[in-house]
Design a protein around this motif. Sequence first.
Motif, mmCIF file in Angstrom:
data_model
loop_
_atom_site.group_PDB
_atom_site.id
_atom_site.type_symbol
_atom_site.label_atom_id
_atom_site.label_comp_id
_atom_site.label_asym_id
_atom_site.label_seq_id
_atom_site.Cartn_x
_atom_site.Cartn_y
_atom_site.Cartn_z
ATOM 1 N N ALA A 157 -133.610 -42.872 -47.327
ATOM 2 C CA ALA A 157 -132.639 -42.979 -46.100
ATOM 3 C C ALA A 157 -131.365 -42.594 -46.755
ATOM 4 O O ALA A 157 -130.616 -41.718 -46.709
ATOM 5 C CB ALA A 157 -132.574 -44.221 -45.281
ATOM 6 N N ALA A 158 -130.968 -43.804 -47.534
ATOM 7 C CA ALA A 158 -129.409 -43.738 -48.394
ATOM 8 C C ALA A 158 -129.407 -42.997 -49.500
ATOM 9 O O ALA A 158 -128.269 -42.350 -49.987
ATOM 10 C CB ALA A 158 -129.045 -45.295 -48.564
ATOM 11 N N GLY A 159 -130.444 -42.847 -50.179
ATOM 12 C CA GLY A 159 -130.349 -42.164 -51.548
ATOM 13 C C GLY A 159 -130.091 -40.500 -51.169
ATOM 14 O O GLY A 159 -129.443 -40.082 -52.143
ATOM 15 N N ILE A 160 -131.052 -39.931 -50.052
ATOM 16 C CA ILE A 160 -130.699 -38.649 -49.979
ATOM 17 C C ILE A 160 -128.946 -38.352 -49.456
ATOM 18 O O ILE A 160 -128.721 -37.405 -50.170
ATOM 19 C CB ILE A 160 -131.619 -38.112 -48.666
ATOM 20 C CG1 ILE A 160 -133.055 -38.216 -49.159
ATOM 21 C CG2 ILE A 160 -131.084 -36.872 -48.221
ATOM 22 C CD1 ILE A 160 -133.951 -37.796 -48.174
ATOM 23 N N LEU A 161 -128.543 -39.118 -48.799
ATOM 24 C CA LEU A 161 -127.086 -38.919 -48.398
ATOM 25 C C LEU A 161 -126.059 -39.171 -49.773
ATOM 26 O O LEU A 161 -125.297 -38.373 -49.969
ATOM 27 C CB LEU A 161 -126.796 -39.953 -47.397
ATOM 28 C CG LEU A 161 -127.425 -39.810 -46.069
ATOM 29 C CD1 LEU A 161 -126.933 -41.013 -45.120
ATOM 30 C CD2 LEU A 161 -127.119 -38.549 -45.492
ATOM 31 N N THR A 162 -126.301 -40.168 -50.423
ATOM 32 C CA THR A 162 -125.612 -40.325 -51.784
ATOM 33 C C THR A 162 -125.813 -39.520 -52.777
ATOM 34 O O THR A 162 -125.031 -38.863 -53.525
ATOM 35 C CB THR A 162 -125.554 -41.797 -52.225
ATOM 36 O OG1 THR A 162 -126.899 -42.183 -52.362
ATOM 37 C CG2 THR A 162 -125.260 -42.844 -51.083
ATOM 38 N N SER A 163 -127.056 -38.969 -53.033
ATOM 39 C CA SER A 163 -127.265 -37.930 -53.955
ATOM 40 C C SER A 163 -126.534 -36.459 -53.360
ATOM 41 O O SER A 163 -126.022 -35.824 -54.222
ATOM 42 C CB SER A 163 -128.862 -37.739 -54.013
ATOM 43 O OG SER A 163 -129.396 -38.876 -54.432
ATOM 44 N N ALA A 164 -126.769 -36.306 -52.208
ATOM 45 C CA ALA A 164 -126.107 -35.223 -51.586
ATOM 46 C C ALA A 164 -124.590 -35.096 -51.878
ATOM 47 O O ALA A 164 -123.863 -33.998 -52.172
ATOM 48 C CB ALA A 164 -126.448 -34.909 -50.173
ATOM 49 N N ALA A 165 -123.956 -36.186 -51.743
ATOM 50 C CA ALA A 165 -122.572 -36.501 -51.712
ATOM 51 C C ALA A 165 -122.347 -36.329 -53.255
ATOM 52 O O ALA A 165 -121.156 -35.558 -53.659
ATOM 53 C CB ALA A 165 -122.139 -37.800 -51.375
ATOM 54 N N ILE A 166 -122.943 -36.840 -54.312
ATOM 55 C CA ILE A 166 -122.600 -36.750 -55.574
ATOM 56 C C ILE A 166 -122.712 -35.209 -55.918
ATOM 57 O O ILE A 166 -121.893 -34.686 -56.671
ATOM 58 C CB ILE A 166 -123.588 -37.481 -56.536
ATOM 59 C CG1 ILE A 166 -123.195 -38.856 -56.272
ATOM 60 C CG2 ILE A 166 -123.485 -37.248 -58.084
ATOM 61 C CD1 ILE A 166 -124.320 -39.892 -56.764
ATOM 62 N N ALA A 167 -123.914 -34.713 -55.575
ATOM 63 C CA ALA A 167 -124.100 -32.967 -55.986
ATOM 64 C C ALA A 167 -123.035 -32.216 -55.320
ATOM 65 O O ALA A 167 -122.597 -31.309 -55.841
ATOM 66 C CB ALA A 167 -125.482 -32.697 -55.371
ATOM 67 N N GLY A 168 -122.401 -32.551 -54.002
ATOM 68 C CA GLY A 168 -121.415 -31.861 -53.585
ATOM 69 C C GLY A 168 -119.978 -31.964 -54.203
ATOM 70 O O GLY A 168 -119.356 -30.920 -54.311
ATOM 71 N N VAL A 169 -119.689 -33.075 -54.750
ATOM 72 C CA VAL A 169 -118.676 -33.314 -55.777
ATOM 73 C C VAL A 169 -118.709 -32.293 -57.061
ATOM 74 O O VAL A 169 -117.803 -31.769 -57.277
ATOM 75 C CB VAL A 169 -118.493 -34.529 -55.746
ATOM 76 C CG1 VAL A 169 -117.372 -34.826 -57.040
ATOM 77 C CG2 VAL A 169 -117.961 -35.607 -54.744
ATOM 78 N N TYR A 170 -119.830 -32.314 -57.611
ATOM 79 C CA TYR A 170 -120.189 -31.400 -58.796
ATOM 80 C C TYR A 170 -120.301 -29.897 -58.436
ATOM 81 O O TYR A 170 -119.390 -29.411 -59.068
ATOM 82 C CB TYR A 170 -121.646 -32.049 -59.458
ATOM 83 C CG TYR A 170 -121.514 -32.806 -60.529
ATOM 84 C CD1 TYR A 170 -121.621 -32.713 -61.812
ATOM 85 C CD2 TYR A 170 -121.121 -34.122 -60.162
ATOM 86 C CE1 TYR A 170 -121.661 -33.326 -62.866
ATOM 87 C CE2 TYR A 170 -121.163 -35.183 -61.411
ATOM 88 C CZ TYR A 170 -121.579 -34.524 -62.559
ATOM 89 O OH TYR A 170 -121.216 -35.493 -63.797
ATOM 90 N N ARG A 171 -120.655 -29.712 -57.298
ATOM 91 C CA ARG A 171 -120.440 -28.391 -56.833
ATOM 92 C C ARG A 171 -119.164 -27.938 -56.585
ATOM 93 O O ARG A 171 -118.718 -26.899 -56.894
ATOM 94 C CB ARG A 171 -121.580 -28.095 -55.804
ATOM 95 C CG ARG A 171 -121.453 -26.525 -55.465
ATOM 96 C CD ARG A 171 -122.714 -26.238 -54.311
ATOM 97 N NE ARG A 171 -124.024 -26.658 -55.137
ATOM 98 C CZ ARG A 171 -124.735 -25.786 -55.821
ATOM 99 N NH1 ARG A 171 -124.549 -24.454 -55.388
ATOM 100 N NH2 ARG A 171 -125.943 -26.165 -56.073
#
Length: 99
Positions: free
Chosen positions: A51-65
Motif C-alpha cells: 500500500a504505502a511502499g508503492i506510493l513512496t517508491s513512485a514518488a522517489i522515482a518521480g523525483v529522480y525522473r
Amino acid sequence: MWYGVFLWALVSSLFFHIPAGLLALFTLRRHRYGKFMSVSILLMGVVGPMAAGILTSAAIAGVYRAAGKEMIPFVALTFGVGQTFCVVVISFMRVLATL
C-alpha cells in the motif's frame, strides 16, 4: 525505476516481519487467540509495503525522473531499506499514538 525501490522495500520488510511472526507464533502457540497475531504480523509485512511502499517508491522515482538522473541499483537498495527502517523506527517509537 520505482519497481526496484518497491522490491527492496518489500524484501526488507519481509526480512523484519517473518522472524517477528515466527517468534509470535512460537511464543503464543498455546494461546487460544494469540496464535492468530502472527498471521496479522505477516500480513502487515506484505500489505504495508504494497500500500504505502508503492506510493513512496513512485514518488522517489518521480523525483529522480524529473531531475533527469539515472538510478543505480545500490540507490534503489538504499531507498527501499530506508523506507523499511523508517517504518520500524516509527513503530518502536510509537509516534503515531501521540498524533
